[in-house]
Scaffold this active site. Structure first.
Site, short mmCIF file in Angstrom:
data_model
loop_
_atom_site.label_atom_id
_atom_site.label_comp_id
_atom_site.label_asym_id
_atom_site.label_seq_id
_atom_site.Cartn_x
_atom_site.Cartn_y
_atom_site.Cartn_z
N GLY A 137 -46.26 9.22 4.51
CA GLY A 137 -46.14 7.97 5.26
C GLY A 137 -44.79 7.32 5.06
O GLY A 137 -43.82 7.97 4.69
N HIS A 148 -39.92 7.20 9.10
CA HIS A 148 -38.76 6.63 9.80
C HIS A 148 -38.15 7.74 10.64
O HIS A 148 -38.61 8.89 10.63
CB HIS A 148 -37.75 6.07 8.79
CG HIS A 148 -37.37 7.01 7.70
ND1 HIS A 148 -36.51 8.07 7.89
CD2 HIS A 148 -37.77 7.09 6.40
CE1 HIS A 148 -36.37 8.75 6.76
NE2 HIS A 148 -37.13 8.18 5.84
N GLY A 195 -35.71 9.47 10.29
CA GLY A 195 -35.25 10.63 9.54
C GLY A 195 -36.27 11.75 9.54
O GLY A 195 -35.93 12.92 9.34
N HIS A 196 -37.55 11.39 9.76
CA HIS A 196 -38.60 12.41 9.86
C HIS A 196 -38.61 13.06 11.25
O HIS A 196 -39.36 14.01 11.48
CB HIS A 196 -39.98 11.79 9.61
CG HIS A 196 -40.19 11.28 8.21
ND1 HIS A 196 -39.88 10.00 7.82
CD2 HIS A 196 -40.67 11.89 7.09
CE1 HIS A 196 -40.18 9.83 6.54
NE2 HIS A 196 -40.65 10.96 6.07
#
Length: 304
Positions: free
Chosen positions: A43, A46, A48-49
């Site tokens: 979880g 952001h 970046g994922h």
């Protein structure tokens, strides 16, 4: 076009049911072998994922994300308790990247009886005790335990197949979960997602936001050292690892933890004899250093 909200499952039964229903719909529509892509996360998602979800969306018919803050991965309970949790925001991000299902169990559902459970855990072995595992004892055992559970819970029914996505940024974790699937004969295809770099060469990380301008400049020493080694390989030269380490050490207040050349599959450091001549095999360069106030990791595959 309005994206359909990702479905939420908070129990293993609900997740299995939702996946089975989606797979049945795909088969009924003429897909003989649906592909299910799983992106395991803790979880606090952001952008970046995004690379993980984008690759999973591009390669699969159904995309599942898991959102579970795994207590077995934390060295200190304080860090676990303060880890950010915002499921509503996570659902929005997964939806924005085209995810279909979010499996978000609570701790007692994943580990009934926690903290006295689970009694049976998966060991990462020697691979989990070196490098990052040396500074975080038990961390990779926790990773292996939760990932094995997630694969078993979310494995789709035949004729579908499961793919699981992990970032190359954490090369040690990627190597360990790849070995986990092979050693335990779990029917999952591990899909690595390329490390993403800023134009400067710095590996993208959520920790980078804690660096000021001077810190960002010093942090570049990690990628500069890796590119120095890559250039040597490209030119058919013997690797000068000590010179690469000196590139990092040349930045004031930067503390090098390690820079090692290892076998990509086993993480075993290569012998001096192998490194005494130009490379004849693909290797992995791993580096970690403290750039106040954070500790950064980076890596690069080097192929002759």
């Amino acid at each position: 076009m309005t994206l359909q909200q990702a479905q939420l499952a908070t129990t293993a039964t609900d997740a299995k049911t939702q996946i089975a229903e989606k797979v049945a719909e795909l088969v009924a529509a003429g897909n003989p072998s649906p592909k299910v892509g799983l992106v395991p996360t803790m979880g606090a998602l952001h952008d970046g994922h995004g690379a993980l979800f984008e690759q999973a969306r591009a390669e699969n018919d159904l995309v599942v994300a898991s959102v579970f803050v795994n207590p077995l991965q934390f060295d200190r309970d304080e860090d676990y308790q303060h880890y950010p949790r915002d499921l509503e925001a996570d659902l929005e991000l997964v939806t924005r990247y085209g995810g279909d299902i979010v499996f978000a169990p609570d701790t007692q559902h994943m580990y009934p009886g926690y903290p006295d459970a689970p009694q049976i855990r998966v060991s990462a072995g020697q691979m989990g005790r070196m490098f990052e595992g040396a500074s975080r004892p038990g961390h990779f055992d926790g990773v292996c335990t939760v990932v094995a559970k997630l694969w078993n819970i979310l494995l789709p029914p035949a004729p579908a197949m499961l793919r699981s996505y992990f970032g190359q940024k954490d090369a040690q974790q990627l190597a360990i979960v790849t070995r986990l699937a092979a050693d335990l004969n779990i029917d999952v295809d591990i899909r690595p997602v390329d490390l993403v770099r800023a134009p400067s060469g710095l590996a993208l990380s959520s920790r980078n936001v804690r660096l000021d301008d001077h810190g960002m400049e010093k942090a570049l020493g990690l990628s500069q050292a890796l590119h120095y080694l890559a250039d040597q390989v490209a030119n058919g030269q013997r690797l000068d690892i000590e010179a690469a380490r000196d590139i990092i050490r040349s930045h004031e207040h930067v503390e090098l933890d390690y820079l090692e050349i290892v076998d990509p599959a086993t993480l075993t450091p290569l012998s001096g004899e192998v490194l005494a001549t130009p490379l004849e095999q693909e290797v992995l360069a791993l580096v970690a250093a403290r750039v106040p106030p954070v500790r950064l990791i980076d890596n690069m595959l080097l192929a002759p």
